[in-house]
Design a protein around this motif. Structure first.
Motif, PDB file in Angstrom:
ATOM      1  N   GLY A  51       0.815  -1.213   0.000  1.00 47.03           N
ATOM      2  CA  GLY A  51       0.000   0.000   0.000  1.00 47.03           C
ATOM      3  C   GLY A  51       0.843   1.255   0.000  1.00 47.03           C
ATOM      4  N   GLU A  52       0.280   2.329   0.543  1.00 49.28           N
ATOM      5  CA  GLU A  52       0.939   3.635   0.549  1.00 49.28           C
ATOM      6  C   GLU A  52       2.282   3.565   1.290  1.00 49.28           C
ATOM      7  OE1 GLU A  52       0.087   6.512  -0.773  1.00 49.28           O
ATOM      8  OE2 GLU A  52      -1.979   6.186  -1.429  1.00 49.28           O
ATOM      9  N   GLY A  53       3.321   4.083   0.647  1.00 48.89           N
ATOM     10  CA  GLY A  53       4.635   4.163   1.276  1.00 48.89           C
ATOM     11  C   GLY A  53       5.405   2.870   1.304  1.00 48.89           C
ATOM     12  N   CYS A  90       1.874  -5.332   7.079  1.00 50.75           N
ATOM     13  CA  CYS A  90       1.237  -4.016   7.173  1.00 50.75           C
ATOM     14  C   CYS A  90       0.593  -3.676   5.837  1.00 50.75           C
ATOM     15  CB  CYS A  90       2.273  -2.934   7.506  1.00 50.75           C
ATOM     16  SG  CYS A  90       3.256  -3.269   8.979  1.00 50.75           S
ATOM     17  N   GLU A  91      -0.680  -3.344   5.876  1.00 50.98           N
ATOM     18  CA  GLU A  91      -1.395  -2.849   4.697  1.00 50.98           C
ATOM     19  C   GLU A  91      -1.803  -1.416   4.999  1.00 50.98           C
ATOM     20  OE1 GLU A  91      -3.269  -1.966   1.304  1.00 50.98           O
ATOM     21  OE2 GLU A  91      -2.077  -3.802   1.598  1.00 50.98           O
ATOM     22  N   ASN A  92      -1.293  -0.465   4.223  1.00 51.30           N
ATOM     23  CA  ASN A  92      -1.486   0.949   4.558  1.00 51.30           C
ATOM     24  C   ASN A  92      -2.247   1.701   3.480  1.00 51.30           C
ATOM     25  OD1 ASN A  92      -1.206   3.424   5.912  1.00 51.30           O
ATOM     26  ND2 ASN A  92       0.586   3.932   4.674  1.00 51.30           N
ATOM     27  N   GLU A  93      -3.320   2.372   3.898  1.00 48.54           N
ATOM     28  CA  GLU A  93      -4.110   3.215   3.000  1.00 48.54           C
ATOM     29  C   GLU A  93      -3.834   4.709   3.201  1.00 48.54           C
ATOM     30  OE1 GLU A  93      -8.173   0.441   2.804  1.00 48.54           O
ATOM     31  OE2 GLU A  93      -8.040   2.073   4.276  1.00 48.54           O
ATOM     32  N   ILE A  94      -3.007   5.060   4.177  1.00 48.96           N
ATOM     33  CA  ILE A  94      -2.828   6.461   4.562  1.00 48.96           C
ATOM     34  C   ILE A  94      -1.599   7.037   3.862  1.00 48.96           C
ATOM     35  CG2 ILE A  94      -2.622   8.067   6.501  1.00 48.96           C
ATOM     36  CD1 ILE A  94      -3.545   5.723   8.338  1.00 48.96           C
ATOM     37  N   PRO A  95      -1.755   8.031   2.992  1.00 44.68           N
ATOM     38  CA  PRO A  95      -0.584   8.582   2.292  1.00 44.68           C
ATOM     39  C   PRO A  95       0.377   9.266   3.255  1.00 44.68           C
ATOM     40  CG  PRO A  95      -2.567   9.849   1.783  1.00 44.68           C
ATOM     41  CD  PRO A  95      -3.012   8.664   2.558  1.00 44.68           C
ATOM     42  N   PHE A  96       1.653   9.173   2.944  1.00 48.74           N
ATOM     43  CA  PHE A  96       2.687   9.763   3.791  1.00 48.74           C
ATOM     44  C   PHE A  96       2.836  11.251   3.513  1.00 48.74           C
ATOM     45  CE2 PHE A  96       5.594   5.826   4.629  1.00 48.74           C
ATOM     46  CZ  PHE A  96       4.519   5.151   5.171  1.00 48.74           C
ATOM     47  N   GLY A  97       3.125  12.010   4.561  1.00 47.61           N
ATOM     48  CA  GLY A  97       3.492  13.416   4.404  1.00 47.61           C
ATOM     49  C   GLY A  97       2.416  14.288   3.808  1.00 47.61           C
ATOM     50  N   ARG A  98       1.148  13.944   4.025  1.00 49.53           N
ATOM     51  CA  ARG A  98       0.054  14.701   3.416  1.00 49.53           C
ATOM     52  C   ARG A  98      -0.864  15.360   4.447  1.00 49.53           C
ATOM     53  NH1 ARG A  98       2.553  12.408  -0.503  1.00 49.53           N
ATOM     54  NH2 ARG A  98       1.613  12.235  -2.568  1.00 49.53           N
ATOM     55  N   GLY A  99      -0.560  15.217   5.736  1.00 45.89           N
ATOM     56  CA  GLY A  99      -1.432  15.804   6.754  1.00 45.89           C
ATOM     57  C   GLY A  99      -2.610  14.932   7.119  1.00 45.89           C
ATOM     58  N   ILE A 212      -8.823  16.518  -0.144  1.00 43.73           N
ATOM     59  CA  ILE A 212      -8.249  16.916  -1.431  1.00 43.73           C
ATOM     60  C   ILE A 212      -6.739  16.878  -1.250  1.00 43.73           C
ATOM     61  CG2 ILE A 212      -8.121  18.762  -3.151  1.00 43.73           C
ATOM     62  CD1 ILE A 212     -10.898  19.700  -1.808  1.00 43.73           C
ATOM     63  N   ILE A 213      -6.100  15.913  -1.898  1.00 44.00           N
ATOM     64  CA  ILE A 213      -4.724  15.531  -1.556  1.00 44.00           C
ATOM     65  C   ILE A 213      -3.766  15.904  -2.684  1.00 44.00           C
ATOM     66  CG2 ILE A 213      -3.261  13.632  -0.787  1.00 44.00           C
ATOM     67  CD1 ILE A 213      -5.925  12.082  -0.172  1.00 44.00           C
ATOM     68  N   PRO A 214      -3.010  17.007  -2.537  1.00 37.90           N
ATOM     69  CA  PRO A 214      -2.004  17.354  -3.556  1.00 37.90           C
ATOM     70  C   PRO A 214      -0.937  16.265  -3.665  1.00 37.90           C
ATOM     71  CG  PRO A 214      -2.466  19.229  -2.133  1.00 37.90           C
ATOM     72  CD  PRO A 214      -3.110  18.031  -1.498  1.00 37.90           C
ATOM     73  N   ARG A 215      -0.383  16.128  -4.858  1.00 40.73           N
ATOM     74  CA  ARG A 215       0.613  15.079  -5.089  1.00 40.73           C
ATOM     75  C   ARG A 215       2.031  15.566  -4.760  1.00 40.73           C
ATOM     76  NH1 ARG A 215      -1.740  12.763 -10.882  1.00 40.73           N
ATOM     77  NH2 ARG A 215      -3.794  12.135 -10.067  1.00 40.73           N
ATOM     78  N   PHE A 216       2.187  16.037  -3.553  1.00 38.75           N
ATOM     79  CA  PHE A 216       3.528  16.302  -3.036  1.00 38.75           C
ATOM     80  C   PHE A 216       3.489  16.166  -1.522  1.00 38.75           C
ATOM     81  CE2 PHE A 216       1.600  20.547  -2.897  1.00 38.75           C
ATOM     82  CZ  PHE A 216       2.059  21.077  -1.689  1.00 38.75           C
ATOM     83  N   GLU A 217       4.628  15.837  -0.947  1.00 41.33           N
ATOM     84  CA  GLU A 217       4.716  15.656   0.498  1.00 41.33           C
ATOM     85  C   GLU A 217       5.175  16.948   1.157  1.00 41.33           C
ATOM     86  OE1 GLU A 217       6.869  12.262   1.875  1.00 41.33           O
ATOM     87  OE2 GLU A 217       6.051  10.930   0.334  1.00 41.33           O
ATOM     88  N   LEU A 218       4.745  17.131   2.402  1.00 37.10           N
ATOM     89  CA  LEU A 218       5.165  18.270   3.213  1.00 37.10           C
ATOM     90  C   LEU A 218       5.414  17.750   4.620  1.00 37.10           C
ATOM     91  CD1 LEU A 218       5.623  21.289   3.713  1.00 37.10           C
ATOM     92  CD2 LEU A 218       3.156  21.543   4.053  1.00 37.10           C
ATOM     93  N   SER A 219       6.654  17.840   5.072  1.00 38.53           N
ATOM     94  CA  SER A 219       6.968  17.317   6.396  1.00 38.53           C
ATOM     95  C   SER A 219       6.363  18.216   7.468  1.00 38.53           C
ATOM     96  CB  SER A 219       8.483  17.217   6.600  1.00 38.53           C
ATOM     97  OG  SER A 219       9.041  18.498   6.816  1.00 38.53           O
ATOM     98  N   THR A 220       5.951  17.587   8.566  1.00 39.69           N
ATOM     99  CA  THR A 220       5.404  18.352   9.690  1.00 39.69           C
ATOM    100  C   THR A 220       6.448  19.314  10.232  1.00 39.69           C
ATOM    101  OG1 THR A 220       3.914  16.537  10.252  1.00 39.69           O
ATOM    102  CG2 THR A 220       4.331  18.163  11.974  1.00 39.69           C
ATOM    103  N   GLY A 304      -0.818  19.864   6.475  1.00 35.43           N
ATOM    104  CA  GLY A 304      -0.957  19.930   5.035  1.00 35.43           C
ATOM    105  C   GLY A 304      -0.050  18.917   4.350  1.00 35.43           C
ATOM    106  N   PRO A 305      -0.107  18.909   3.008  1.00 38.39           N
ATOM    107  CA  PRO A 305      -0.800  19.854   2.132  1.00 38.39           C
ATOM    108  C   PRO A 305      -2.266  19.520   1.842  1.00 38.39           C
ATOM    109  CG  PRO A 305       0.474  18.323   0.789  1.00 38.39           C
ATOM    110  CD  PRO A 305       0.744  17.956   2.232  1.00 38.39           C
ATOM    111  N   THR A 306      -2.791  18.425   2.414  1.00 36.27           N
ATOM    112  CA  THR A 306      -4.174  18.057   2.137  1.00 36.27           C
ATOM    113  C   THR A 306      -5.140  19.134   2.632  1.00 36.27           C
ATOM    114  OG1 THR A 306      -3.741  15.687   2.156  1.00 36.27           O
ATOM    115  CG2 THR A 306      -5.994  16.370   2.687  1.00 36.27           C
ATOM    116  N   ILE A 307      -6.157  19.392   1.819  1.00 34.39           N
ATOM    117  CA  ILE A 307      -7.264  20.270   2.200  1.00 34.39           C
ATOM    118  C   ILE A 307      -8.429  19.394   2.644  1.00 34.39           C
ATOM    119  CG2 ILE A 307      -8.908  22.008   1.389  1.00 34.39           C
ATOM    120  CD1 ILE A 307      -6.117  23.089   1.369  1.00 34.39           C
TER     121      ILE A 307
END
Length: 350
Positions: A51-53, A90-99, A212-220, A304-307
């Motif tokens: 899955g994700e990551g 581990c099966e992951n549905e949660i995108p990394f670095g998206r808030g 609404i998930i932009p296709r870039f990561e933003l670290s906390t 972020g960057p998710t809205i």
């Protein structure tokens, strides 16, 4: 041989004015399927990931965040090592670095894994203590653990407990060097009792969360780095007023779009993060309940960057118009309509 499954939801923190205070659990999950044999010959834990990551996550149990947290819980409760035979998928549905709380989910999964491997039967409050020793902000981990729309705070501790809770993360979860043996890092710092406290607010079942998930990561860390050290009284009062209204307004039926839209505005974190998320000011100001019937409020999800748009209908129109705004800045997005869900679950497999 025993087997169990751990399921931890994604989370969205802040929800506008509730910076570091409120969180919401959402219907994307990190799922661990665990098999353990306490009697077999000793071997290193086996971790697989999908899955994700999946191409980013270390599969070494002494480097993986979830298993390092699990080992921390085990060692704080008198068990020095992983079981002799341990297999984790581990099966992951949660995108990394998206808030959307990917690291918080990994931490909660680790706390629950350690509790289950050791069969400690720790209460929720103690599980939260362990999570807060790793993830120092309570909003995401509390929502991931207990579920729903949650407010939380860190209790003021006495001096000894404050020092214990302020131990550097490098001591709580040390980076195991390549030559580290099984005896390395055997005495981690114990978490004080009652670090965090929470309350679950009501939630109108008619409200869904559009991510609404932009296709870039933003670290906390980067998103926190742009925040000021001090705020004006005016800006703090602005947020406090809105948060006081929002925690009740999101439970009302039917929800009031005019009330909620204004109550989800923020002056503490979103204005400072707009330079990191091109299109954020236009999305949060141009998409309103007037222009998009069904919309209740719109904000940055976590760092972020998710809205996050809370709405009762009109999800596709909201998402497409937000995507069009982001596209003018050269950013593509994905979007998902999510439910507000319950907290983490541990289920024994027959």
């Amino acid at each position: 041989m025993r087997s169990f499954t751990i399921r931890v939801p994604a989370t969205s923190a802040n929800i506008g004015p509730g910076f570091d205070v409120v969180g919401l659990s959402l219907s994307l999950h990190l799922t661990l399927t665990v098999s353990v044999d306490d009697e077999g010959p000793a071997s290193a834990p086996k971790i697989t990931y999908s899955g994700e990551g999946a191409d980013e996550v270390p599969l070494d149990a002494y480097k993986n965040l979830t298993t390092r947290v699990a080992l921390y819980v085990l060692r704080c409760n008198g068990i020095a090592h992983f079981p002799p035979q341990l297999t984790i998928h581990c099966e992951n549905e949660i995108p990394f670095g998206r808030g959307l709380g990917s690291s918080g989910a990994a931490v909660i999964a680790g706390v629950l894994l350690g509790n289950e491997l050791g069969q400690f039967k720790l209460p929720i409050e103690r599980l939260l203590d362990f999570a807060l020793m790793v993830e120092r902000h309570p909003d995401n981990v509390t929502a991931a653990l207990v579920g729903g729309f949650v407010g939380s705070y860190l209790r003021e501790l006495d001096q000894a407990a404050t020092e214990a809770a302020s131990v550097p993360l490098s001591e709580v979860l040390p980076e195991y060097p390549p030559d580290a043996g099984e005896e390395w890092g055997l005495n981690p710092p114990q978490p004080p009792l009652g670090i965090g406290h929470y309350v679950r607010f009501g939630w109108s079942e008619s409200i869904k969360a559009l991510a609404i998930i932009p296709r870039f990561e933003l670290s906390t860390a980067k998103a926190r780095g742009v925040l000021p050290q001090e705020y004006s009284r005016k800006d703090l009062v602005f947020n406090l007023q809105r948060l006081a209204v929002l925690t009740t307004a999101l439970a009302q039926n039917p929800p009031d779009p005019e009330l909620i839209y204004e109550a989800m505005k923020d002056r503490v974190h979103q204005p400072y993060r707009k330079t990191l998320i091109p299109g954020l000011p236009e999305v949060t100001s141009n998409i309103t309940p007037t222009t998009h019937p069904g919309l209740l409020g719109i904000c940055l999800s976590g760092a972020g960057p998710t809205i996050l748009a809370l709405a009762t209908s009109g999800f596709e129109a909201i998402a497409k118009d937000a995507a069009a705004i982001f596209k003018t800045h050269g950013i593509e997005v994905d979007w998902k309509v999510l439910e507000v869900v319950g907290g983490s679950v541990v289920q024994q497999n027959s």
